[in-house]
Scaffold this motif. Structure first.
Motif, PDB file in Angstrom:
ATOM      1  N   TRP A   1      33.780  46.417  32.744  1.00 36.38           N
ATOM      2  CA  TRP A   1      32.367  46.041  32.873  1.00 36.38           C
ATOM      3  C   TRP A   1      31.931  45.932  34.331  1.00 36.38           C
ATOM      4  O   TRP A   1      30.750  46.017  34.642  1.00 36.38           O
ATOM      5  N   GLY A   2      32.877  45.748  35.225  1.00 37.40           N
ATOM      6  CA  GLY A   2      32.525  45.814  36.635  1.00 37.40           C
ATOM      7  C   GLY A   2      31.938  47.158  37.003  1.00 37.40           C
ATOM      8  O   GLY A   2      31.103  47.256  37.915  1.00 37.40           O
ATOM      9  N   SER A   3      32.332  48.213  36.271  1.00 40.00           N
ATOM     10  CA  SER A   3      31.779  49.548  36.504  1.00 40.00           C
ATOM     11  C   SER A   3      30.406  49.698  35.866  1.00 40.00           C
ATOM     12  O   SER A   3      29.493  50.286  36.463  1.00 40.00           O
ATOM     13  N   LEU A   4      30.236  49.182  34.659  1.00 35.31           N
ATOM     14  CA  LEU A   4      28.920  49.251  34.014  1.00 35.31           C
ATOM     15  C   LEU A   4      27.859  48.558  34.858  1.00 35.31           C
ATOM     16  O   LEU A   4      26.714  49.008  34.939  1.00 35.31           O
ATOM     17  N   LEU A   5      28.247  47.464  35.497  1.00 36.94           N
ATOM     18  CA  LEU A   5      27.309  46.740  36.357  1.00 36.94           C
ATOM     19  C   LEU A   5      27.276  47.329  37.761  1.00 36.94           C
ATOM     20  O   LEU A   5      26.210  47.533  38.344  1.00 36.94           O
ATOM     21  N   GLY A   6      28.458  47.607  38.322  1.00 35.76           N
ATOM     22  CA  GLY A   6      28.527  48.050  39.710  1.00 35.76           C
ATOM     23  C   GLY A   6      27.908  49.405  39.954  1.00 35.76           C
ATOM     24  O   GLY A   6      27.210  49.605  40.958  1.00 35.76           O
ATOM     25  N   LEU A   7      28.131  50.358  39.053  1.00 35.66           N
ATOM     26  CA  LEU A   7      27.548  51.686  39.227  1.00 35.66           C
ATOM     27  C   LEU A   7      26.033  51.626  39.129  1.00 35.66           C
ATOM     28  O   LEU A   7      25.322  52.308  39.882  1.00 35.66           O
ATOM     29  N   ARG A   8      25.514  50.813  38.225  1.00 37.66           N
ATOM     30  CA  ARG A   8      24.057  50.605  38.161  1.00 37.66           C
ATOM     31  C   ARG A   8      23.559  49.945  39.433  1.00 37.66           C
ATOM     32  O   ARG A   8      22.517  50.320  39.987  1.00 37.66           O
ATOM     33  N   LEU A   9      24.311  48.965  39.915  1.00 36.02           N
ATOM     34  CA  LEU A   9      23.916  48.228  41.116  1.00 36.02           C
ATOM     35  C   LEU A   9      23.821  49.164  42.312  1.00 36.02           C
ATOM     36  O   LEU A   9      22.849  49.125  43.084  1.00 36.02           O
ATOM     37  N   ALA A  10      24.820  50.020  42.478  1.00 35.52           N
ATOM     38  CA  ALA A  10      24.815  50.965  43.596  1.00 35.52           C
ATOM     39  C   ALA A  10      23.687  51.977  43.459  1.00 35.52           C
ATOM     40  O   ALA A  10      23.042  52.345  44.449  1.00 35.52           O
ATOM     41  N   ALA A  11      23.422  52.428  42.230  1.00 33.29           N
ATOM     42  CA  ALA A  11      22.355  53.404  42.014  1.00 33.29           C
ATOM     43  C   ALA A  11      20.976  52.805  42.237  1.00 33.29           C
ATOM     44  O   ALA A  11      20.058  53.490  42.704  1.00 33.29           O
ATOM     45  N   GLU A  12      20.821  51.520  41.924  1.00 30.80           N
ATOM     46  CA  GLU A  12      19.517  50.869  42.079  1.00 30.80           C
ATOM     47  C   GLU A  12      19.297  50.342  43.492  1.00 30.80           C
ATOM     48  O   GLU A  12      18.151  50.073  43.870  1.00 30.80           O
ATOM     49  N   HIS A  13      20.387  50.195  44.259  1.00 28.30           N
ATOM     50  CA  HIS A  13      20.286  49.722  45.642  1.00 28.30           C
ATOM     51  C   HIS A  13      21.162  50.590  46.544  1.00 28.30           C
ATOM     52  O   HIS A  13      22.048  50.069  47.247  1.00 28.30           O
ATOM     53  N   PRO A  14      20.936  51.885  46.565  1.00 27.04           N
ATOM     54  CA  PRO A  14      21.838  52.780  47.316  1.00 27.04           C
ATOM     55  C   PRO A  14      21.864  52.495  48.811  1.00 27.04           C
ATOM     56  O   PRO A  14      22.861  52.807  49.473  1.00 27.04           O
ATOM     57  N   GLU A  15      20.805  51.891  49.321  1.00 24.82           N
ATOM     58  CA  GLU A  15      20.765  51.597  50.752  1.00 24.82           C
ATOM     59  C   GLU A  15      21.784  50.535  51.154  1.00 24.82           C
ATOM     60  O   GLU A  15      22.098  50.398  52.337  1.00 24.82           O
ATOM     61  N   ARG A  16      22.305  49.789  50.192  1.00 23.58           N
ATOM     62  CA  ARG A  16      23.272  48.732  50.488  1.00 23.58           C
ATOM     63  C   ARG A  16      24.724  49.192  50.317  1.00 23.58           C
ATOM     64  O   ARG A  16      25.640  48.444  50.657  1.00 23.58           O
ATOM     65  N   PHE A  17      24.945  50.398  49.789  1.00 25.14           N
ATOM     66  CA  PHE A  17      26.299  50.833  49.445  1.00 25.14           C
ATOM     67  C   PHE A  17      26.706  52.035  50.273  1.00 25.14           C
ATOM     68  O   PHE A  17      25.943  52.992  50.430  1.00 25.14           O
TER      69      PHE A  17
END
Length: 298
Positions: free
Chosen positions: A121-137
């Motif tokens: 689930w870290g991937s289900l959340l983390g991949l969305r997080l990176a895609a929604e805030h790409p400037e931070r990753f």
């Protein structure tokens, strides 16, 4: 929202977990999220996200190895897990709520140039997080994880797991984790995985996660996950897969993502020994892969 907080005494003298506790109060809910924060505070962060039904203890062997190479390692406990607060109702948990809670954390800590490390689930959340805030990753490392949209058939093993989590009167956290490891966990390690859950009342978050995985095209999370894939299909920053050989649920997800995500091209993807919880079986190999990737970003 009725909320439970695991007593600190449950976390005393855990094996290989000497890390100081840090907490972030999440607005507007007021929920308290715990996170490990090791390494130089001014270094670029490596964000390690656990899955189901574990907590930051899963990364205990990796945190020191990555911090020792000069990274700031942040490993939060998702709401409902570890030392973080635990809403007591299964319906208190949603994909959207978990995304909001985690987004709140990275904004409050003002994390930038993040190397994401995620599993389950870290991937289900983390991949969305990176895609929604790409400037931070700055980079992504995925181990035994995926970002489902509900458009693909789920393996039979997942369907069995989902029904067990929802309907079984018996939900033994440590035994579940142990069943996903190739090596045997010691009694003290099993106790550490059980520590966040003094009774069944504390397990709502763990029971809720399987039902939140998008399994149909009209799932509430499908639209947002499809949008995230549109970003990932244009992701040219480093994208590394580190999967294990023995996970029946996520098997094949590494090659699937390598084919769809441009940033995966030319990366030294690895396959390591282990079951679903590969952090327990191959922490040195995973840490070495993360450290090598981080060095390319400096």
């Amino acid at each position: 929202m009725a909320t439970l907080r695991t007593p600190d005494s449950r976390f005393a003298d855990l094996p290989d977990y000497p890390f100081a506790a840090n907490y972030c109060e999440l607005a507007p809910s007021g929920l308290r999220m715990h996170y490990v924060d090791e390494g130089p505070r001014d270094a670029k962060p490596v964000l390690m996200l656990h899955g189901e039904p574990t907590w930051s203890y899963l990364y205990r062997h990796m945190i020191p190895l990555v911090a020792a190479e000069g990274s700031r390692v942040i490993a939060p406990d998702l709401i409902g897990f570890g030392k973080s607060d635990k809403p007591s109702g299964i319906k208190d948990y949603s994909y959207a709520n978990h995304m909001a809670w985690l987004t709140n954390l990275i904004i409050q800590l003002d994390l930038r140039d993040i190397t994401l490390v995620c599993q389950d689930w870290g991937s289900l959340l983390g991949l969305r997080l990176a895609a929604e805030h790409p400037e931070r990753f700055a980079a992504i490392v995925v181990g035994n994880g995926m970002l489902p949209t509900g458009d693909q058939a789920m393996p039979k093993a997942f369907k069995i797991w989902k029904n067990f989590a929802l309907y079984s009167p018996w939900f033994p956290i440590a035994r579940i984790v142990a069943s996903g490891c190739f090596n045997s966990l010691s009694p003290a390690e099993r106790a550490a995985y059980d520590a966040p859950f003094p009774s069944s009342r504390y397990k709502a978050g763990a029971r809720a996660f399987p039902r939140l995985v998008p399994t149909t095209p009209n799932d509430p999370a499908t639209t947002a996950n499809r949008a995230a894939w549109q970003v990932l299909e244009q992701w040219h920053k480093p994208f590394l897969t580190c999967f294990s050989k023995g996970d029946p649920i996520t098997r094949g997800g590494d090659t699937y993502m390598q084919a769809r995500i441009p940033g995966a091209a030319g990366q030294p993807h690895i396959t390591v020994r282990g079951g679903h919880f590969l952090q327990e079986n191959s922490p040195k190999e995973l840490s070495a892969a993360i450290n090598a990737l981080v060095k390319t970003l400096r």
